[in-house]
Design an enzyme around this catalytic site. Sequence first.
Site, short mmCIF file in Angstrom:
data_model
loop_
_atom_site.label_atom_id
_atom_site.label_comp_id
_atom_site.label_asym_id
_atom_site.label_seq_id
_atom_site.Cartn_x
_atom_site.Cartn_y
_atom_site.Cartn_z
N CYS A 172 3.95 7.16 12.84
CA CYS A 172 3.82 6.96 11.40
C CYS A 172 3.24 5.57 11.17
CB CYS A 172 5.17 7.07 10.71
SG CYS A 172 5.02 7.03 8.91
N CYS A 198 3.66 3.52 8.48
CA CYS A 198 4.29 2.62 7.50
C CYS A 198 4.83 1.32 8.10
CB CYS A 198 5.37 3.33 6.70
SG CYS A 198 6.77 3.88 7.68
N LYS A 214 11.63 16.40 5.96
CA LYS A 214 11.98 15.00 5.75
C LYS A 214 11.99 14.73 4.25
CE LYS A 214 10.67 10.26 6.70
NZ LYS A 214 9.83 9.35 7.49
N ARG A 270 14.18 0.49 6.20
CA ARG A 270 13.00 -0.20 5.66
C ARG A 270 13.19 -1.71 5.76
NH1 ARG A 270 11.59 4.09 0.77
NH2 ARG A 270 11.30 5.83 2.22
N ARG A 328 7.57 7.30 -1.79
CA ARG A 328 6.99 8.24 -0.83
C ARG A 328 7.10 9.69 -1.32
NH1 ARG A 328 6.50 4.33 2.79
NH2 ARG A 328 8.21 3.52 4.07
N LYS A 365 15.96 15.65 8.13
CA LYS A 365 16.25 14.24 7.94
C LYS A 365 16.35 13.92 6.46
CE LYS A 365 14.09 9.81 8.60
NZ LYS A 365 12.90 9.09 8.92
N SER A 394 19.58 5.65 8.89
CA SER A 394 20.11 4.28 8.77
C SER A 394 21.19 4.15 7.70
CB SER A 394 18.96 3.31 8.49
OG SER A 394 18.26 3.68 7.31
C1 PBG Z 1 8.79 6.28 9.01
C2 PBG Z 1 10.23 6.53 9.18
C3 PBG Z 1 11.30 6.20 8.33
C4 PBG Z 1 12.46 6.56 8.99
C5 PBG Z 1 12.07 7.12 10.21
N1 PBG Z 1 10.68 7.10 10.29
C6 PBG Z 1 11.31 5.51 7.01
C7 PBG Z 1 10.75 6.13 5.82
O1 PBG Z 1 10.23 7.25 5.81
O2 PBG Z 1 10.79 5.43 4.81
C8 PBG Z 1 13.86 6.38 8.50
C9 PBG Z 1 14.90 6.30 9.55
C10 PBG Z 1 16.22 5.82 9.08
O3 PBG Z 1 16.46 5.58 7.89
O4 PBG Z 1 17.07 5.66 9.96
N2 PBG Z 1 8.14 7.01 8.04
#
Ligand code: PBG
Length: 305
Positions: free
Chosen positions: A101, A103, A176, A186, A198, A229, A255
């Site tokens: 990804c 980001c 997701k 983040r 997003r 997720k 997280s």
């Molecule tokens: C990247 C990504 C994210 C997470 C995993 N891959 C962040 C998002 O989409 O903002 C989140 C993982 C977590 O919160 O533990 N796109």
Amino acid sequence: MVRETVVTPADLVMPLFIHPGKNRTEPIKAMPGISRITADLAAKECVELHRLGIPAVLLFGIPASKDTKGSGAWDKNGVVQNAVRAIKKEVPGMVVATDVCLCEYTSHGHCGVVQKDKVLNDPTLDLLAKMAISHAQAGADIVAPSDMMDGRVGFLRKKLDSAGFIDTSILAYSAKYASAFYGPFRDAADSAPAFGDRATYQMDPANAREALREVRLDIEEGADMVMVKPALAYLDIIRRIRDSFDVPLAAYNVSGEYSMVKAAGSQKLLDEKRTTLEVLTSIKRAGADIIITYHAKEAAAWLTR
Ligand code: PBG
């Protein structure tokens, strides 16, 4: 004897945050007990994780610098690429998955190419493919696209195959959701979007049928494994996908879910060990085969003691 669900370390995947340099650890404030580490320390950590019976790690990169395209993402000597090589050298038996990804690498913090405050789907696919191929070249066993662009699984499969990486698996972040539970991540990856959110590419938390559709499309496009997720607020989604499809199913205990337990535990509002094991058991009971969780190391130690 009559217990129906048993969590073992073999069910768990530990995410690792890799930053540049050598022998450097930087604790992540929003995620007590989790740090950004360098490639050499990640290799050392994997020795320990492997000893605990954890079969796999999932790598995230925090590059030295970011730009509008996220070019650090496909750098041969990028943070994740270096860590994959270091881990594979130190612990060849560790399964290494990499998050694909943009980001974490883009200055605007969005998961794709941005034009006039809009994230463009198709131009993003080429960059994701470059990233996935560079991870495979470094030795990654699994690439895990988390960007949520449409069509990316089929695109990555085609590009990986034509680059010769026919054995590199794809773990698709299929369902997701656009979730508030990613907040601490983040902070960890310094990847909060600079404008907007997003929601144009991640899913509405209110939608369940859409999750089934996303999973079906990803499997048709060649995903070897699919993911839901976050996990806890989406146990019904995990169950529905488990009942409808037969590919391995991963759940990401994200997280925010981790930090909630840690915060409550440290304030003695909850029994941290019991809460953690209950959370992991519930995710497995809902139907997940694989649980990606920041609790992995600690839980594996509890489970094997
Ligand atoms: C990247 C990504 C994210 C997470 C995993 N891959 C962040 C998002 O989409 O903002 C989140 C993982 C977590 O919160 O533990 N796109």
